[in-house]
Design an enzyme around this catalytic site. Sequence first.
Site, PDB file in Angstrom:
ATOM      1  N   SER A  10       0.796  -1.218  -0.068  1.00 29.74           N
ATOM      2  CA  SER A  10      -0.029   0.072   0.078  1.00 29.74           C
ATOM      3  C   SER A  10       0.811   1.284   0.011  1.00 29.74           C
ATOM      4  O   SER A  10       1.710   1.402   0.967  1.00 29.74           O
ATOM      5  CB  SER A  10      -0.864  -0.100   1.281  1.00 29.74           C
ATOM      6  OG  SER A  10      -1.437   1.247   1.488  1.00 29.74           O
ATOM      7  N   HIS A  35      -1.056  -1.383  -4.360  1.00 26.93           N
ATOM      8  CA  HIS A  35      -2.113  -1.075  -4.020  1.00 26.93           C
ATOM      9  C   HIS A  35      -2.407   0.456  -3.699  1.00 26.93           C
ATOM     10  O   HIS A  35      -1.459   0.934  -2.667  1.00 26.93           O
ATOM     11  CB  HIS A  35      -2.408  -1.872  -2.598  1.00 26.93           C
ATOM     12  CG  HIS A  35      -3.614  -1.756  -1.723  1.00 26.93           C
ATOM     13  ND1 HIS A  35      -4.795  -2.344  -2.250  1.00 26.93           N
ATOM     14  CD2 HIS A  35      -4.191  -0.719  -0.922  1.00 26.93           C
ATOM     15  CE1 HIS A  35      -5.849  -2.217  -1.520  1.00 26.93           C
ATOM     16  NE2 HIS A  35      -5.493  -1.239  -0.530  1.00 26.93           N
ATOM     17  N   ASP A  37      -4.428   3.303  -2.034  1.00 25.41           N
ATOM     18  CA  ASP A  37      -5.637   3.774  -1.065  1.00 25.41           C
ATOM     19  C   ASP A  37      -6.115   5.131  -1.255  1.00 25.41           C
ATOM     20  O   ASP A  37      -5.429   6.202  -1.031  1.00 25.41           O
ATOM     21  CB  ASP A  37      -5.076   3.452   0.380  1.00 25.41           C
ATOM     22  CG  ASP A  37      -5.023   2.066   0.731  1.00 25.41           C
ATOM     23  OD1 ASP A  37      -6.013   1.329   0.452  1.00 25.41           O
ATOM     24  OD2 ASP A  37      -4.072   1.667   1.285  1.00 25.41           O
ATOM     25  N   MET A  39      -8.765   7.984  -0.232  1.00 21.51           N
ATOM     26  CA  MET A  39      -9.745   8.249   0.943  1.00 21.51           C
ATOM     27  C   MET A  39     -10.147   9.503   0.900  1.00 21.51           C
ATOM     28  O   MET A  39      -9.429  10.506  -0.086  1.00 21.51           O
ATOM     29  CB  MET A  39      -8.940   8.205   2.042  1.00 21.51           C
ATOM     30  CG  MET A  39      -8.251   6.848   2.364  1.00 21.51           C
ATOM     31  SD  MET A  39      -7.475   6.883   3.942  1.00 21.51           S
ATOM     32  CE  MET A  39      -6.735   5.378   3.938  1.00 21.51           C
ATOM     33  N   HIS A  68      -8.148   0.908  -4.485  1.00 24.25           N
ATOM     34  CA  HIS A  68      -9.266   0.641  -3.402  1.00 24.25           C
ATOM     35  C   HIS A  68      -9.809   2.075  -2.887  1.00 24.25           C
ATOM     36  O   HIS A  68      -9.089   3.075  -2.321  1.00 24.25           O
ATOM     37  CB  HIS A  68      -8.358   0.212  -2.106  1.00 24.25           C
ATOM     38  CG  HIS A  68      -8.964  -0.078  -0.910  1.00 24.25           C
ATOM     39  ND1 HIS A  68      -8.601  -0.355   0.286  1.00 24.25           N
ATOM     40  CD2 HIS A  68     -10.408  -0.090  -0.724  1.00 24.25           C
ATOM     41  CE1 HIS A  68      -9.517  -0.515   1.375  1.00 24.25           C
ATOM     42  NE2 HIS A  68     -10.729  -0.419   0.571  1.00 24.25           N
ATOM     43  N   MET A  70     -12.207   4.275  -1.255  1.00 18.68           N
ATOM     44  CA  MET A  70     -12.794   4.524   0.143  1.00 18.68           C
ATOM     45  C   MET A  70     -13.416   5.890   0.125  1.00 18.68           C
ATOM     46  O   MET A  70     -13.249   6.749   0.689  1.00 18.68           O
ATOM     47  CB  MET A  70     -11.994   4.485   1.172  1.00 18.68           C
ATOM     48  CG  MET A  70     -11.298   3.039   1.612  1.00 18.68           C
ATOM     49  SD  MET A  70      -9.798   2.923   2.631  1.00 18.68           S
ATOM     50  CE  MET A  70      -8.691   3.105   1.250  1.00 18.68           C
ATOM     51  N   MET A 139     -11.277  -5.834   4.860  1.00 14.84           N
ATOM     52  CA  MET A 139     -10.689  -4.888   5.584  1.00 14.84           C
ATOM     53  C   MET A 139     -10.570  -5.381   7.023  1.00 14.84           C
ATOM     54  O   MET A 139     -11.413  -5.867   7.616  1.00 14.84           O
ATOM     55  CB  MET A 139     -11.492  -3.760   5.770  1.00 14.84           C
ATOM     56  CG  MET A 139     -11.394  -2.626   4.478  1.00 14.84           C
ATOM     57  SD  MET A 139      -9.823  -2.265   3.968  1.00 14.84           S
ATOM     58  CE  MET A 139      -8.947  -1.536   5.323  1.00 14.84           C
ATOM     59  N   ASP A 177      -6.476  -6.522   4.125  1.00 12.98           N
ATOM     60  CA  ASP A 177      -5.991  -5.252   4.149  1.00 12.98           C
ATOM     61  C   ASP A 177      -6.053  -4.690   5.411  1.00 12.98           C
ATOM     62  O   ASP A 177      -6.884  -4.529   5.868  1.00 12.98           O
ATOM     63  CB  ASP A 177      -6.592  -4.337   3.025  1.00 12.98           C
ATOM     64  CG  ASP A 177      -6.213  -3.010   2.959  1.00 12.98           C
ATOM     65  OD1 ASP A 177      -5.009  -2.486   3.568  1.00 12.98           O
ATOM     66  OD2 ASP A 177      -6.604  -2.084   2.153  1.00 12.98           O
TER      67      ASP A 177
HETATM   68  C1  DX5 Z   1      -6.498   1.420   5.313  1.00  9.91           C
HETATM   69  C2  DX5 Z   1      -5.686   1.200   4.002  1.00  9.91           C
HETATM   70  C3  DX5 Z   1      -4.752   0.114   4.094  1.00  9.91           C
HETATM   71  C4  DX5 Z   1      -3.286   0.574   4.774  1.00  9.91           C
HETATM   72  C5  DX5 Z   1      -2.927  -0.816   5.491  1.00  9.91           C
HETATM   73  O1  DX5 Z   1      -7.479   1.943   5.286  1.00  9.91           O
HETATM   74  O2  DX5 Z   1      -6.837   0.542   3.106  1.00  9.91           O
HETATM   75  O3  DX5 Z   1      -4.237  -0.210   2.789  1.00  9.91           O
HETATM   76  O4  DX5 Z   1      -2.753   1.309   4.413  1.00  9.91           O
HETATM   77  O5  DX5 Z   1      -1.721  -0.280   6.181  1.00  9.91           O
HETATM   78  P1  DX5 Z   1      -1.088  -1.043   7.330  1.00  9.91           P
HETATM   79  O6  DX5 Z   1      -0.281  -2.505   6.357  1.00  9.91           O
HETATM   80  O7  DX5 Z   1       0.197  -0.068   7.845  1.00  9.91           O
HETATM   81  O8  DX5 Z   1      -1.943  -1.921   8.263  1.00  9.91           O
HETATM   82 ZN    ZN Z   2      -6.328  -0.433   1.029  1.00 10.95          ZN
END
Ligand code: DX5
Ligand code: ZN
Length: 219
Positions: A10, A35, A37, A39, A68, A70, A139, A177
Amino acid sequence: MQQETRIAPSILSADFACLGEELRAIDAAGCDYIHVDVMDGHFVPNITMGPPVLSKLKPHCAKPFDVHLMIAPVDPLLDAFIAAGSDIVTVHIEASPHTHRTLQAIKSAGIRAGVSLNPQTPASAVAHVMDLVDLVLVMSVNPGFGGQSFIEGSLSKIAELRTMIDATGRVIDLEVDGGVTPETAPRIIEAGADVLVAGTAVFKDGPGGYAANIAALRG
Ligand code: DX5
Ligand code: ZN
């Protein structure tokens, strides 16, 4: 059928001041997916990056971009994320009452579609979209931040989804994840996952550690 383990770093935990270099480094270190993320400060309590950043990153790495989302609502931004170079777009089942339609739209764009479940969401919530998805993302922390601890209750959900995926007879990635580390990874794989997302566990030591950190997660 459970496939061989693949690692999706990620980039949330990468150095945002030099993301292109970071992508080239994890690519060379042997990652399988990138990956990303995304947000929005609304569906989750944090803000990261949007389509313009993704399109600038795309030329830096030929491996699949596993995006991903969110965000809510998701539909108005779907085309932009697809055009920016997503190879897999994953949306949250909780983000809209019309996830089935959203998944149809992703598939009709000719890319892979994924559906994600927050920690409180039962496996059964995705039963009626299984025919549309290429990836199910569990998740194992509450989404929004890296560096959180793995929620142990995720293991039974992963096992349940493994059974549901196998019953389809189709190839569907089962991705996990949040809180994935060399300590938790063996149990996650044992439960049936075949794609592991990891931010902290990959990026924690800087570029010199990426190859060893990725290898340590494969089990
Ligand atoms: C959280 C993200 C994850 C996160 C994972 O909302 O979707 O991808 O970055 O991070 P670690 O591996 O540090 O838990
Ligand atoms: Zn993620």
